[in-house]
Scaffold this motif. Sequence first.
Motif, PDB file in Angstrom:
ATOM      1  N   LEU A  83       0.685  -0.900   0.122  1.00 29.64           N
ATOM      2  CA  LEU A  83       0.180  -0.004   0.027  1.00 29.64           C
ATOM      3  C   LEU A  83       0.911   1.288  -0.044  1.00 29.64           C
ATOM      4  N   LEU A  84       1.943   1.093   0.883  1.00 27.66           N
ATOM      5  CA  LEU A  84       2.677   2.395   1.012  1.00 27.66           C
ATOM      6  C   LEU A  84       3.553   2.618  -0.553  1.00 27.66           C
ATOM      7  N   ALA A  85       4.088   1.718  -1.156  1.00 18.87           N
ATOM      8  CA  ALA A  85       4.484   1.703  -2.148  1.00 18.87           C
ATOM      9  C   ALA A  85       3.867   2.143  -3.398  1.00 18.87           C
ATOM     10  N   TRP A  86       2.603   1.640  -3.344  1.00 16.35           N
ATOM     11  CA  TRP A  86       1.488   2.309  -4.277  1.00 16.35           C
ATOM     12  C   TRP A  86       1.140   3.745  -3.995  1.00 16.35           C
ATOM     13  N   VAL A  87       1.136   4.334  -2.948  1.00 14.17           N
ATOM     14  CA  VAL A  87       0.874   5.506  -2.763  1.00 14.17           C
ATOM     15  C   VAL A  87       1.937   6.520  -3.112  1.00 14.17           C
ATOM     16  N   ILE A  88       3.184   6.214  -2.911  1.00 18.07           N
ATOM     17  CA  ILE A  88       4.559   6.971  -3.241  1.00 18.07           C
ATOM     18  C   ILE A  88       4.633   6.741  -4.598  1.00 18.07           C
ATOM     19  N   VAL A  89       4.302   5.663  -5.521  1.00 17.97           N
ATOM     20  CA  VAL A  89       4.563   5.687  -6.867  1.00 17.97           C
ATOM     21  C   VAL A  89       3.487   6.451  -7.541  1.00 17.97           C
ATOM     22  N   ARG A  90       2.346   6.198  -7.093  1.00 16.45           N
ATOM     23  CA  ARG A  90       1.238   6.461  -8.073  1.00 16.45           C
ATOM     24  C   ARG A  90       0.474   8.103  -7.687  1.00 16.45           C
ATOM     25  N   TYR A  91       1.098   8.427  -6.667  1.00 16.39           N
ATOM     26  CA  TYR A  91       0.217   9.642  -6.295  1.00 16.39           C
ATOM     27  C   TYR A  91       1.395  10.917  -6.068  1.00 16.39           C
ATOM     28  N   LYS A  92       0.878  12.013  -6.108  1.00 13.80           N
ATOM     29  CA  LYS A  92       1.830  13.357  -5.838  1.00 13.80           C
ATOM     30  C   LYS A  92       1.059  14.194  -4.704  1.00 13.80           C
ATOM     31  N   PHE A  93       1.903  14.294  -3.678  1.00 13.36           N
ATOM     32  CA  PHE A  93       1.476  15.278  -2.444  1.00 13.36           C
ATOM     33  C   PHE A  93       2.422  15.703  -1.551  1.00 13.36           C
ATOM     34  N   PRO A  94       2.162  16.671  -1.052  1.00 10.51           N
ATOM     35  CA  PRO A  94       3.177  17.336  -0.288  1.00 10.51           C
ATOM     36  C   PRO A  94       3.949  16.376   0.805  1.00 10.51           C
ATOM     37  N   GLY A  95       5.150  16.399   0.854  1.00 10.05           N
ATOM     38  CA  GLY A  95       5.537  15.582   1.858  1.00 10.05           C
ATOM     39  C   GLY A  95       6.184  14.238   1.391  1.00 10.05           C
ATOM     40  N   LYS A  96       6.090  13.950   0.041  1.00  6.94           N
ATOM     41  CA  LYS A  96       6.387  12.612  -0.519  1.00  6.94           C
ATOM     42  C   LYS A  96       7.590  12.480  -0.389  1.00  6.94           C
ATOM     43  N   ARG A  97       8.575  13.270  -0.718  1.00  5.20           N
ATOM     44  CA  ARG A  97      10.019  12.865  -0.567  1.00  5.20           C
ATOM     45  C   ARG A  97      10.355  12.720   0.847  1.00  5.20           C
ATOM     46  N   LEU A  98       9.622  13.415   1.832  1.00 12.99           N
ATOM     47  CA  LEU A  98      10.204  13.175   3.423  1.00 12.99           C
ATOM     48  C   LEU A  98       9.628  11.663   3.561  1.00 12.99           C
ATOM     49  N   LEU A  99       8.556  11.399   3.291  1.00 14.44           N
ATOM     50  CA  LEU A  99       7.955  10.119   3.640  1.00 14.44           C
ATOM     51  C   LEU A  99       8.756   8.761   2.853  1.00 14.44           C
ATOM     52  N   ASP A 100       9.116   9.100   1.641  1.00 14.35           N
ATOM     53  CA  ASP A 100       9.881   8.172   0.945  1.00 14.35           C
ATOM     54  C   ASP A 100      11.213   7.969   1.571  1.00 14.35           C
ATOM     55  N   ALA A 101      11.922   8.955   2.246  1.00 13.47           N
ATOM     56  CA  ALA A 101      13.169   8.996   3.073  1.00 13.47           C
ATOM     57  C   ALA A 101      12.832   8.443   4.381  1.00 13.47           C
ATOM     58  N   LEU A 102      11.728   8.545   5.049  1.00 15.76           N
ATOM     59  CA  LEU A 102      11.474   7.982   6.400  1.00 15.76           C
ATOM     60  C   LEU A 102      11.185   6.468   6.384  1.00 15.76           C
ATOM     61  N   ILE A 103      11.159   5.728   4.893  1.00 14.37           N
ATOM     62  CA  ILE A 103      11.086   4.437   5.053  1.00 14.37           C
ATOM     63  C   ILE A 103      12.248   3.662   5.233  1.00 14.37           C
ATOM     64  N   ASP A 104      13.448   4.352   5.093  1.00  8.57           N
ATOM     65  CA  ASP A 104      14.750   3.814   5.253  1.00  8.57           C
ATOM     66  C   ASP A 104      15.219   3.991   6.707  1.00  8.57           C
ATOM     67  N   LEU A 105      14.476   4.712   7.551  1.00  7.34           N
ATOM     68  CA  LEU A 105      14.868   4.946   8.925  1.00  7.34           C
ATOM     69  C   LEU A 105      15.302   3.850   9.666  1.00  7.34           C
ATOM     70  N   PRO A 106      14.455   2.759   9.646  1.00  3.60           N
ATOM     71  CA  PRO A 106      14.805   1.517  10.336  1.00  3.60           C
ATOM     72  C   PRO A 106      16.124   0.908  10.080  1.00  3.60           C
ATOM     73  N   PHE A 107      16.390   1.104   8.756  1.00  5.42           N
ATOM     74  CA  PHE A 107      17.872   0.442   8.340  1.00  5.42           C
ATOM     75  C   PHE A 107      18.912   1.416   9.148  1.00  5.42           C
ATOM     76  N   ALA A 108      18.894   2.939   9.210  1.00  5.81           N
ATOM     77  CA  ALA A 108      19.995   3.641   9.720  1.00  5.81           C
ATOM     78  C   ALA A 108      19.823   3.743  11.046  1.00  5.81           C
ATOM     79  N   LEU A 109      18.702   3.735  11.877  1.00  2.00           N
ATOM     80  CA  LEU A 109      18.382   3.788  13.041  1.00  2.00           C
ATOM     81  C   LEU A 109      19.038   2.508  13.892  1.00  2.00           C
TER      82      LEU A 109
END
Length: 281
Positions: A83-109
């Motif tokens: 679902l999250l990948a669908w939202v990021i790929v198919r829609y444009k909305f404010p904060g999209k880049r931030l949401l895309d970056a937050l997905i990788d946070l568990p890898f870095a944290l």
Amino acid sequence: MPTENRRANRSVMPGFGLTLGVTLLFTCLIILLPLSALFFQLGQLGFGDYWRIISSDRTLAAFRVTISAALMATVFNACFGLLLAWVIVRYKFPGKRLLDALIDLPFALPTAVAGIALVALYDRNGWMGMLLAEMNIKVAYTWWGIAIAMTFTSVPFGVRTVQPVMESLRTDLEEAAQTLGASDIQVFRHIIFPQLWPSFIMGASLAFARSLGEFGAVIFIAGNMPYKTEIASLLIMIRLDEYDFPAASAIAGTLLLLALVVLIAANIATGRAGRHLKRGG
């Protein structure tokens, strides 16, 4: 002529032998050498001793808690990641880049930091914990806390494996199906999801394997009660603290074997699904 044939058979990539050798060397040093040490330790055990360790009540309880929580985290991440990948790929909305970056946070944290944060959030005095306590729901120091911690650390796998495939999908097939009267659900079921199926399987298997070995994020929120909220990774650490290396190796080897079986099965399934898609295309 023989000289021309040898030149034709020569690889077009220069330095292939050197790069392959370096790759195999570091693979042996970083992956195979530690695994060989584990299997060497396992080799010191007879089957009777191994079975006695694995079939003990405490070990079985730890495996039961670990596998069940990992399955719960995997199911959630597979669906939520899609679902999250669908939202990021198919829609444009404010904060999209931030949401895309937050997905990788568990890898870095660091996972220990994640565990402390989850405890602060779901403890009885935490923001979510106080709200849930009013409904007589307890998350911290329960099985649900373990599942949430595993979900947090493995969620990127459910997104990042599906997202690139979703970005490369052909939209003309969807448009053609819609012009023929297909509903959105039919388009997703018969056109989109079959193409995502191989990456969907791989993402779920990676999330499951990652959850099996999770330690830092879980021990802070699990409560670590034997037979109730004790995970297999913690039991390995306990056996090491007791200098019971055979028992630790037996438990670790079983977890490793389970993860390998899941990953190999996922690779076989994705390979077959990929060949089926090519034949269908």
